[in-house]
Design an enzyme around this catalytic site. Structure first.
Site, PDB file in Angstrom:
ATOM      1  N   LYS A   1       0.851  -1.207   0.000  1.00 45.05           N
ATOM      2  CA  LYS A   1       0.000   0.000   0.000  1.00 45.05           C
ATOM      3  C   LYS A   1       0.880   1.249   0.000  1.00 45.05           C
ATOM      4  O   LYS A   1       1.001   1.954   1.012  1.00 45.05           O
ATOM      5  CB  LYS A   1      -0.953  -0.028   1.204  1.00 45.05           C
ATOM      6  CG  LYS A   1      -2.126   0.936   1.087  1.00 45.05           C
ATOM      7  CD  LYS A   1      -3.200   0.588   2.086  1.00 45.05           C
ATOM      8  CE  LYS A   1      -4.331   1.594   2.176  1.00 45.05           C
ATOM      9  NZ  LYS A   1      -5.069   1.817   0.938  1.00 45.05           N
TER      10      LYS A   1
ATOM     11  N   GLU B   1      -8.883  -3.789  -9.943  1.00 49.43           N
ATOM     12  CA  GLU B   1      -9.631  -3.234  -8.803  1.00 49.43           C
ATOM     13  C   GLU B   1     -10.044  -1.809  -9.137  1.00 49.43           C
ATOM     14  O   GLU B   1      -9.711  -1.286 -10.196  1.00 49.43           O
ATOM     15  CB  GLU B   1      -8.779  -3.280  -7.529  1.00 49.43           C
ATOM     16  CG  GLU B   1      -7.452  -2.560  -7.646  1.00 49.43           C
ATOM     17  CD  GLU B   1      -6.505  -2.798  -6.466  1.00 49.43           C
ATOM     18  OE1 GLU B   1      -6.982  -3.010  -5.348  1.00 49.43           O
ATOM     19  OE2 GLU B   1      -5.286  -2.754  -6.692  1.00 49.43           O
TER      20      GLU B   1
END
Ligand code: PDD
Length: 284
Positions: free
Chosen positions: A148, A180
């Site tokens: 992330k 995504e």
């Protein structure tokens, strides 16, 4: 009263919050982050977010700059100091400030830690009631999307493309398969099954995703963790996204075509309801 922000061990008003221009987060996007949602003044899935923070840091040869208990104390302090009832706590850890060099700085260079709150209505949200419209965009991000990192420019560009098209968000696509959303995990419902991409380096391992899949299993819903194509999504009965900031939000249109009836579907509505109930009950 101005918002209090946590910067490298201190709480300071946001106007006074500073990091160095030599910070590697600024110069190299050499840092990672977490977004923890807050409901009723409590932290949702805190342990899950800390586990992923540790994992993201480890993948980049960094260690946790503080113990998890200290992160918890900091999060709670920020929520209290800013009287936050509903919203998010954002935390960013970077490799710290050092002379600009492609090599990592010498060992012992302190990591930078910044946390701040953002007030937002998360439960009672128009987007959740009416659903969102999305477009598809090529996924031009790097090969370790499971980390992330703060390098969010590609996702930001996709979101801007959606805005320019008059839509709410974008799903990113690689080799015909949806990876995504710009800041969420993507799902479709087809043939009675909830389908979402399996975990790999291609997507972020969403903390909300893990909770929603657990709750769906407990509710005896059928799940398939596999990649799905854009065509499959357009022909699906329902679509939705999950994240710490959107919980479960229905997708009602993809590239101008209605998904199913073009209205939020029952599976997304049920999952949103049970997710919020579980998040409230387990928040710390
Ligand atoms: N984004 N995929 C991407 C690319 C994301 O940026 C996020 C979260 C998710 C969902 O992960 P989680 O369920 O752990 O929030 C999936 C956060 C909310 C953000 O950048 O604001």
């Amino acid at each position: 009263m101005s918002r209090m922000v946590f910067v490298n061990g201190e709480y300071v008003p946001e106007e006074a919050a500073r990091v160095s221009v030599f910070d590697r987060g600024f110069l190299f996007a050499d840092g990672v982050y977490e977004v923890v949602s807050v409901l009723g003044g409590k932290l949702v899935d805190f342990a899950g977010h800390m586990a992923r923070l540790r994992r993201s840091l480890g993948a980049l040869d960094m260690e946790m700059p503080m113990a998890e208990a200290e992160f918890l104390a900091t999060h709670r302090d920020l929520v209290a100091r800013n009287a936050l009832d509903e919203g998010m706590v954002y935390t960013q850890v970077t490799r710290g400030a050092a002379d600009r060099d492609f090599l990592f700085p010498p060992e012992g260079t302190p990591l930078s830690v910044v946390s701040f709150t953002q007030a937002a209505a998360l439960v009672d949200k128009p987007a959740a009631r009416r659903g969102i419209r999305i477009i598809t965009q090529p996924d031009i991000r790097w090969g370790r999307r499971d980390i992330k990192t703060v390098q969010l420019l590609a996702a930001s560009m996709c979101k801007m493309a959606a805005k320019k098209a008059g839509k709410d968000d974008a799903w990113m696509v690689e080799d015909g398969f949806v990876t995504e959303g710009t800041s969420n995990n993507a799902y479709v419902v087809a043939g009675g099954s909830i389908i979402t991409r399996d975990l790999s380096h291609s997507i972020l391992h969403g903390i909300t995703r893990a909770a929603v899949l657990r709750l769906a299993r407990e509710a005896r819903m059928t799940l398939e963790e596999r990649a799905f194509t854009v065509e499959e999504a357009k022909a699906a009965d329902e679509a939705f996204v999950t994240s710490a900031s959107s919980f479960v939000t229905p997708v009602i249109e993809i590239d101008g075509l209605p998904v199913g009836s073009g209205a939020p579907g029952p599976v997304a509505a049920r999952l949103r309801e049970i997710y919020i109930a579980d998040a409230r009950a387990s928040a710390v």
